[in-house]
Design an enzyme around this catalytic site. Structure first.
Site, PDB file in Angstrom:
ATOM      1  NE  ARG A  55     -29.656 -16.480 -58.234  1.00 48.76           N
ATOM      2  CZ  ARG A  55     -30.357 -17.588 -57.992  1.00 48.76           C
ATOM      3  NH1 ARG A  55     -30.172 -18.668 -58.725  1.00 48.76           N
ATOM      4  NH2 ARG A  55     -31.234 -17.633 -57.010  1.00 48.76           N
ATOM      5  CE1 TYR A 109     -20.014   2.828 -73.493  1.00 49.63           C
ATOM      6  CE2 TYR A 109     -21.926   1.599 -72.747  1.00 49.63           C
ATOM      7  CZ  TYR A 109     -20.719   1.646 -73.419  1.00 49.63           C
ATOM      8  OH  TYR A 109     -20.233   0.511 -73.993  1.00 49.63           O
ATOM      9  CG  ASP A 182     -20.886   5.267 -65.619  1.00 45.19           C
ATOM     10  OD1 ASP A 182     -19.690   5.060 -65.317  1.00 45.19           O
ATOM     11  OD2 ASP A 182     -21.428   4.748 -66.608  1.00 45.19           O
ATOM     12  CE  LYS A 207     -15.607   0.225 -71.287  1.00 44.74           C
ATOM     13  NZ  LYS A 207     -16.756   1.113 -71.126  1.00 44.74           N
TER      14      LYS A 207
HETATM   15  C1  LIG Z   1     -18.140   0.993 -71.142  1.00 47.49           C
HETATM   16  C2  LIG Z   1     -19.018   1.836 -70.333  1.00 47.49           C
HETATM   17  C3  LIG Z   1     -20.199   1.324 -69.778  1.00 47.49           C
HETATM   18  C4  LIG Z   1     -20.653  -0.076 -70.023  1.00 47.49           C
HETATM   19  O1  LIG Z   1     -19.781  -1.010 -69.495  1.00 47.49           O
HETATM   20  P1  LIG Z   1     -19.611  -2.501 -70.070  1.00 47.49           P
HETATM   21  O2  LIG Z   1     -18.595  -3.099 -69.181  1.00 47.49           O
HETATM   22  O3  LIG Z   1     -19.185  -2.373 -71.495  1.00 47.49           O
HETATM   23  O4  LIG Z   1     -20.966  -3.149 -69.969  1.00 47.49           O
HETATM   24  C5  LIG Z   1     -20.959   2.161 -68.977  1.00 47.49           C
HETATM   25  N1  LIG Z   1     -20.592   3.449 -68.757  1.00 47.49           N
HETATM   26  C6  LIG Z   1     -19.473   3.966 -69.278  1.00 47.49           C
HETATM   27  C7  LIG Z   1     -19.120   5.379 -68.977  1.00 47.49           C
HETATM   28  C8  LIG Z   1     -18.651   3.189 -70.087  1.00 47.49           C
HETATM   29  O5  LIG Z   1     -17.544   3.727 -70.617  1.00 47.49           O
END
Ligand SMILES: *Cc1c(COP(=O)(O)O)cnc(C)c1O
Length: 392
Positions: A55, A109, A182, A207
């Site tokens: 951890r 999101y 983000d 992604k």
């Molecule tokens: C998918 C996504 C998230 C969340 O990510 P996870 O890996 O599904 O927890 C956050 N911000 C954006 C812009 C996303 O496309």
């Protein structure tokens, strides 16, 4: 070093013995020990870098953290088990010694909005939502709400608006707020928010970065002044990414600049084609010269790299016509997520924005005829053929 080089070299080829593996192995050990207890004691005391318990850190995720920090030009990073966990950790870190108030982009999101409203608000963190492309509105919100943190996405979902990160960075600094970006939709190939004034960059590595639809992961990159707190949160709360997922993510990242270049090129082709199609009423694409943020796009994004995402509105269509169109697709995958090697399509009214009322959706500009396309790396002709047969 340039980004294509960093993507294949940073973080890798550490020397565990008298040999050097060309890729970082998957370390599954839950704990580590040393020949002399003295050393473990120094590592626990953080007087010396090293591993003691999974951890607290693991060589596979440490390699991934070094890699993403190099790509985003940050001081360090924490690999987390999902993008949402990365966002939560970044917010906790940013607000640790700041007012428990957030100014956030209104088109975030979906789960990020839920995190702010349903998890953090009951804990006393108040969020004010604002259009991040309206700088006067952001300035007013910052002046009135006095937040500890400003949170935006590089490219919004699903209308693909591009806020002026450099100007927002100045505003955050002026109001002494942390700036969290983000960067999932843009990736560090298009923009590196820390260079524009961000304190934290967050990714859903699920992604574009991992890119193959086979791993869930998140990454937080930060400036030096936050690294100690970020690591402490990692050790205490345990948001960490497992060794297998860290390995897969790192493997994915090595080719992400090539994939994203191809996805951007394909998206340019598909967006131009959709714009001319008689059944398409409107195309939302940051590379479009008529895009509402065209000036910001040309200032912040490299020529030709406008992302792999396109949203479009089908003329005179409602839910039924959109479903029929999507069901006719043979190649394009009808699944949630984005940034994969394969082209994917999603219906915001049914998925990401399902929780909103039709009126709220309408107010945000998300009609019942809007679909969102994540363009993959296939031959562009095949993507166009599939769209053509499904639209006609
Ligand atoms: C998918 C996504 C998230 C969340 O990510 P996870 O890996 O599904 O927890 C956050 N911000 C954006 C812009 C996303 O496309």
């Amino acid at each position: 070093m340039r980004i294509h080089t960093k993507a294949v070299h940073a973080g890798d080829r550490k020397k565990p013995g008298d040999f050097i593996p060309v890729t970082t192995p998957i370390y599954t050990a839950a704990s580590y020990f040393y020949e002399r207890l003295e050393k473990l004691d120094r590592i626990f005391a953080r007087e010396e870098e090293g591993y003691c318990y999974a951890r607290y850190g693991n060589p596979t995720s440490a390699a991934l953290e070094e890699l993403i920090a190099a790509l985003e030009n940050g001081a360090g990073a924490l690999a987390c088990c999902s993008g949402m966990m990365a966002l939560q950790t970044a917010l906790l870190c940013a607000l640790a010694d700041r007012p428990k108030r957030v100014v956030a982009a209104e088109a975030l999101y979906g789960a990020t909005v839920t995190l702010l409203n349903s998890v953090l608000e009951p804990l006393g963190v108040q969020t004010r939502f604002v259009d991040p492309c309206d700088l006067a509105a952001v300035e007013q919100a910052m002046a009135e709400h006095r937040p500890g943190c400003l949170l935006v996405e590089t490219i919004s979902n699903p209308l693909l608006r591009v806020p002026a990160l450099d100007r927002l960075g100045e505003l955050a600094r002026r109001f002494d707020a942390c700036f969290i970006v983000d960067n999932t939709f843009a990736t560090p190939l298009l923009v590196r928010p820390i260079e524009l004034g961000a304190d934290f960059v967050v990714h859903s590595a699920t992604k574009y970065l991992a890119g193959h639809g086979d791993v869930l992961g998140g990454l937080v990159v930060c400036r030096g002044e936050f690294l100690e707190t970020l690591r402490a949160l990692g050790r205490t709360c345990g948001p960490v990414l497992g060794a297998f997922e860290s390995y897969l993510t790192m493997r994915g990242i090595k080719t992400f600049p090539l994939r994203v270049e191809r996805q951007c090129a394909n998206a340019r082709t598909v967006a131009a084609w959709l714009k001319r199609h008689p059944r398409v009423e409107r195309v939302h694409y940051p590379g479009d010269p008529d895009h509402p943020d065209a000036a910001t796009v040309s200032r912040l994004l490299p020529e030709g790299l406008y992302g792999g995402m396109i949203s479009f509105e089908i003329r005179d269509a409602g839910r039924e016509e959109v479903f029929a169109f999507m069901d006719r697709l043979r190649l394009i995958v009808r699944a949630t997520s984005l940034g994969d090697v394969h082209t994917m399509i999603l219906y915001p009214a049914m998925s990401s924005h399902r929780e909103l009322s039709p009126r709220q959706r309408q107010r945000m500009g998300i009609g019942d005829n809007l679909v969102r396309l994540s363009v993959g790396i296939e031959a562009p002709e095949d993507i166009l053929e599939d769209l053509e047969q499904a639209l006609s």
